[in-house]
Design a protein around this motif. Structure first.
Motif, PDB file in Angstrom:
ATOM      1  N   GLY A  54       0.796  -1.216   0.000  1.00 32.01           N
ATOM      2  CA  GLY A  54       0.000   0.000   0.000  1.00 32.01           C
ATOM      3  C   GLY A  54       0.829   1.268   0.000  1.00 32.01           C
ATOM      4  O   GLY A  54       0.419   2.301  -0.523  1.00 32.01           O
TER       5      GLY A  54
ATOM      6  N   THR B   7       3.616   7.682   6.421  1.00 34.60           N
ATOM      7  CA  THR B   7       2.830   6.447   6.399  1.00 34.60           C
ATOM      8  C   THR B   7       1.361   6.742   6.667  1.00 34.60           C
ATOM      9  O   THR B   7       0.469   6.204   5.979  1.00 34.60           O
ATOM     10  N   SER B   8       1.085   7.578   7.647  1.00 35.68           N
ATOM     11  CA  SER B   8      -0.302   7.954   7.946  1.00 35.68           C
ATOM     12  C   SER B   8      -0.903   8.746   6.791  1.00 35.68           C
ATOM     13  O   SER B   8      -2.085   8.578   6.457  1.00 35.68           O
TER      14      SER B   8
ATOM     15  N   ALA C  24      -1.833   6.391   4.122  1.00 31.19           N
ATOM     16  CA  ALA C  24      -3.050   5.680   4.522  1.00 31.19           C
ATOM     17  C   ALA C  24      -4.296   6.507   4.194  1.00 31.19           C
ATOM     18  O   ALA C  24      -5.305   5.964   3.715  1.00 31.19           O
TER      19      ALA C  24
ATOM     20  N   ILE D 183      -4.828   6.316   0.416  1.00 28.15           N
ATOM     21  CA  ILE D 183      -5.377   5.016   0.012  1.00 28.15           C
ATOM     22  C   ILE D 183      -6.855   4.921   0.377  1.00 28.15           C
ATOM     23  O   ILE D 183      -7.697   4.524  -0.448  1.00 28.15           O
ATOM     24  N   PHE D 184      -7.179   5.285   1.602  1.00 26.96           N
ATOM     25  CA  PHE D 184      -8.569   5.189   2.073  1.00 26.96           C
ATOM     26  C   PHE D 184      -9.490   6.073   1.235  1.00 26.96           C
ATOM     27  O   PHE D 184     -10.537   5.616   0.746  1.00 26.96           O
TER      28      PHE D 184
ATOM     29  N   LEU E  80      -8.760  -2.472   0.677  1.00 23.94           N
ATOM     30  CA  LEU E  80      -7.761  -1.408   0.726  1.00 23.94           C
ATOM     31  C   LEU E  80      -8.033  -0.436   1.866  1.00 23.94           C
ATOM     32  O   LEU E  80      -7.097   0.115   2.457  1.00 23.94           O
ATOM     33  N   MET E  81      -9.291  -0.224   2.178  1.00 18.42           N
ATOM     34  CA  MET E  81      -9.619   0.657   3.305  1.00 18.42           C
ATOM     35  C   MET E  81      -9.119   0.073   4.622  1.00 18.42           C
ATOM     36  O   MET E  81      -8.595   0.793   5.482  1.00 18.42           O
TER      37      MET E  81
ATOM     38  N   ALA F  79      -5.433   0.445   4.702  1.00 20.43           N
ATOM     39  CA  ALA F  79      -5.093   1.827   5.044  1.00 20.43           C
ATOM     40  C   ALA F  79      -5.240   2.071   6.542  1.00 20.43           C
ATOM     41  O   ALA F  79      -4.391   2.718   7.165  1.00 20.43           O
ATOM     42  N   TRP F  80      -6.309   1.558   7.126  1.00 21.32           N
ATOM     43  CA  TRP F  80      -6.516   1.737   8.566  1.00 21.32           C
ATOM     44  C   TRP F  80      -5.402   1.068   9.372  1.00 21.32           C
ATOM     45  O   TRP F  80      -4.895   1.635  10.339  1.00 21.32           O
TER      46      TRP F  80
ATOM     47  N   SER G 151      -2.097   3.008   9.154  1.00 19.30           N
ATOM     48  CA  SER G 151      -2.169   4.417   9.540  1.00 19.30           C
ATOM     49  C   SER G 151      -1.394   4.731  10.811  1.00 19.30           C
ATOM     50  O   SER G 151      -1.048   5.883  11.059  1.00 19.30           O
TER      51      SER G 151
END
Length: 578
Positions: free
Chosen positions: A73, A126-127, A130, A133-134, A349-350, A353-354, A357
């Motif tokens: 991701g 990284t966050s 995320a 991506i989300f 993917l969500m 992402a979580w 995060s």
């Protein structure tokens, strides 16, 4: 021999563990490989090809015993930006060049340098990734039509807002079913991959109950071909190489960080120790090979590596088996994947992402309200609203500035005098007062690193010393100066030269090896004079007292030293110093 050592003592029981773990991780990797490829703006099969080629090579050649490699991701916003700006063919070139950079980093033994990237920077980007991506999956989750993909977050959010009227309730329902499976499966069936259950269940329901109501992978990207990935040499030209150098460097940097972070996680889980430079070489070779078969850039995948370990992996062979499992499934079942709704891929993917995060670390660091909090926030915001390159550069620059500020704040100069109440008469700062302060002899302790950021400290000391007309001798205690750079040395020597021009005798005690070595190289040591350097403060102090103007001691009531009582009345040091 090192390669063989990774399999030393290998047994049939270890192979069974690797087989089980490799099969499970391979099944987990299939939906993720397709999802990451789609989110990166390329066809889903390219994610599967990356999982096969790069996954096998990273396990065979890398420096971590349990590392699982493949598309991740973290690469999504970078690869999507490259595809949108340069096209898929140039992405392959960038991926290959990134592999070359990674190999060079490993050969130059730069693996350990990656660890010096500040944690606020890594958590910040990284966050931020995320969030990208989300948010990038909202359109597929809602089933919006006519949504154009943009490079920047703001325009993507604007696009969703403009297309919200095309909301597809069937997509929301199917996405909700897949999301529920992702959440509930680990609780009910902890050994079964939730992403696989979510895709299968939601796809079957969509096919039986809502045929033709949702956009599928096949409708959006064409059918996924069954069979082995075919070799296709890249079209290298000098202009194309120059064009893709910067994207390649970004991919290599991100890949090195992600892979070594994953290797560190594996070390913590297993008590092993990875070889960071070998890991970079393995990652580099894998990224050079994958584009030759249509694959996108790959790196170590933290979640899949952790899954590999939790399922009992015993050696790198589990990673090889994981790639073979994906290959077999692609050959046998690839056409069926074309029926998967895009709404089923979005929740996967969500959730990824979580999980990536690091919201706990993010909120904890933010609440501390320190300089690291500022670095974190700046890196995060810039990652979301600009590009990863800008964000990391700004984060690192801010981290360096704040570090230098902290370091300069740790440099201190204190005036000292002997404490007669202590047995060894150690010099102490609290012994200096208006009533007790020798006007001719100044003893100063310098603490901290003398570097270019500490210029102001020496400037203030110089101003203070040159403003004292009675000063005859200065003793600089250097035992707490561990390091001096060339700027610090230049300022230090400038201070001493100004004092010597005024006729002030400068003595130095307790100097550490590094500052001494630097002074020897620059000639500063010879300029000061070897006789002016002392190992201990006591020796330097005896020398200093012998070089005072004793007539000025007559009538002095400061009594800074034991000898002062006699000197004040007779002005003769010889009678009083031992």
């Amino acid at each position: 021999m090192k390669w063989v050592g990774r399999f030393s003592g290998y047994s049939a029981q270890a192979f069974r563990k690797d087989l089980v773990s490799g099969c499970i991780v391979g099944i987990v990797a299939i939906p993720l490989g397709m999802a990451f490829a789609i989110a990166s703006g390329v066809k889903p099969e390219y994610g599967l090809y990356t999982t096969i080629i790069a996954g096998i090579l990273i396990s065979l050649l890398g420096g971590s015993k349990f590392q699982i490699g493949g598309p991740t991701g973290a690469f999504i916003p970078v690869l999507l930006a490259v595809v949108m700006q340069y096209g898929y063919e140039n992405l392959l070139v960038a991926g290959f060049l990134a592999g070359v950079f990674l190999v060079l980093m490993g050969l130059l033994r730069l693996g350990s340098l990656i660890r010096f990237i500040p944690k606020p920077v890594t958590i910040g980007f990284t966050s931020g990734i995320a969030v990208i991506i989300f948010s990038g999956q909202i359109a597929n989750f809602l089933g919006l039509e006519g949504v154009e993909r943009h490079e920047y977050f703001f325009y993507n959010m604007k696009e969703i807002f403009l297309r919200i009227s095309s909301l597809n309730l069937y997509s929301v329902l199917i996405a909700g079913i897949c999301l529920a499976a992702l959440i509930l499966t680990p609780k009910i069936l902890p050994k079964v991959p939730g992403s696989l259950v979510g895709i299968i269940v939601s796809t079957l329901i969509a096919s039986w109950l809502f045929p033709g109501k949702l956009t599928t992978i096949g409708a959006a990207y064409g059918p996924i071909p069954a069979g082995l990935p075919s070799f296709a040499p890249l079209d290298f030209t000098w202009d194309r190489i120059l064009l893709m150098l910067q994207p390649a460097l970004i991919i290599a940097m991100l890949g090195s960080i992600e892979s070594l972070l994953s290797a560190v996680v594996a070390d913590e889980m297993t008590g092993t120790r990875h070889n960071s430079n070998r890991e970079l070489i393995g990652q580099g070779v894998a990224n050079m090979a994958a584009p030759l078969f249509g694959g996108i850039p790959a790196t170590g995948a933290i979640a899949r590596t952790a899954t590999n370990i939790k399922n009992g992996a015993a050696s790198p062979l589990s990673g090889v088996i994981h790639g073979i499992v994906v290959l077999l499934i692609v050959v046998l079942f690839a056409p069926y994947a074309s029926s998967i709704p895009l709404a089923s891929m979005a929740p996967i993917l969500m959730v990824v992402a979580w999980n990536m995060s690091e919201y706990k670390n993010f909120t904890h660091m933010l609440k501390m309200r320190t300089g690291d909090s500022l670095i974190l926030l700046v890196t995060f915001v810039l990652t979301v609203f600009t590009t990863l390159t800008v964000a990391v550069q700004a984060g690192l620059a801010l981290a360096v500035i704040l570090f230098l500020k902290r370091m300069s704040g740790m440099v201190a100069v204190n005036k000292m005098l002997p404490d007669h109440t202590s047995g060894k008469e150690k010099v102490q700062a609290h012994m200096v007062s208006e009533e007790r302060n020798c006007p001719q002899l100044g003893i100063y302790t310098i603490e901290g690193t003398l570097f270019f950021g500490a210029t102001h400290v020496l400037e203030k000391l110089e101003e203070k010393l040159l403003g004292d007309p009675d000063l005859q001798v200065v003793l600089l205690r250097m035992g707490r100066v561990p390091f001096m750079d060339t700027t610090g040395e230049a300022n230090f020597i400038s201070l001493i030269q100004r004092l010597m021009q005024r006729g002030v005798i400068v003595l130095i005690s307790g100097i550490k090896p590094q500052p001494k070595e630097l002074l020897l190289k620059t000639g500063g040591y010879a300029m000061i004079g070897e006789k002016r350097f002392f190992e201990h403060t006591g020796e330097a102090l005896n020398y200093a007292l012998e070089n005072l103007q004793f007539q000025k001691c007559l009538g002095c009531k400061q009594f800074a030293f034991r000898e002062c009582t006699g000197l004040s009345s007779t002005g003769s040091l010889r009678q009083h110093i031992s």
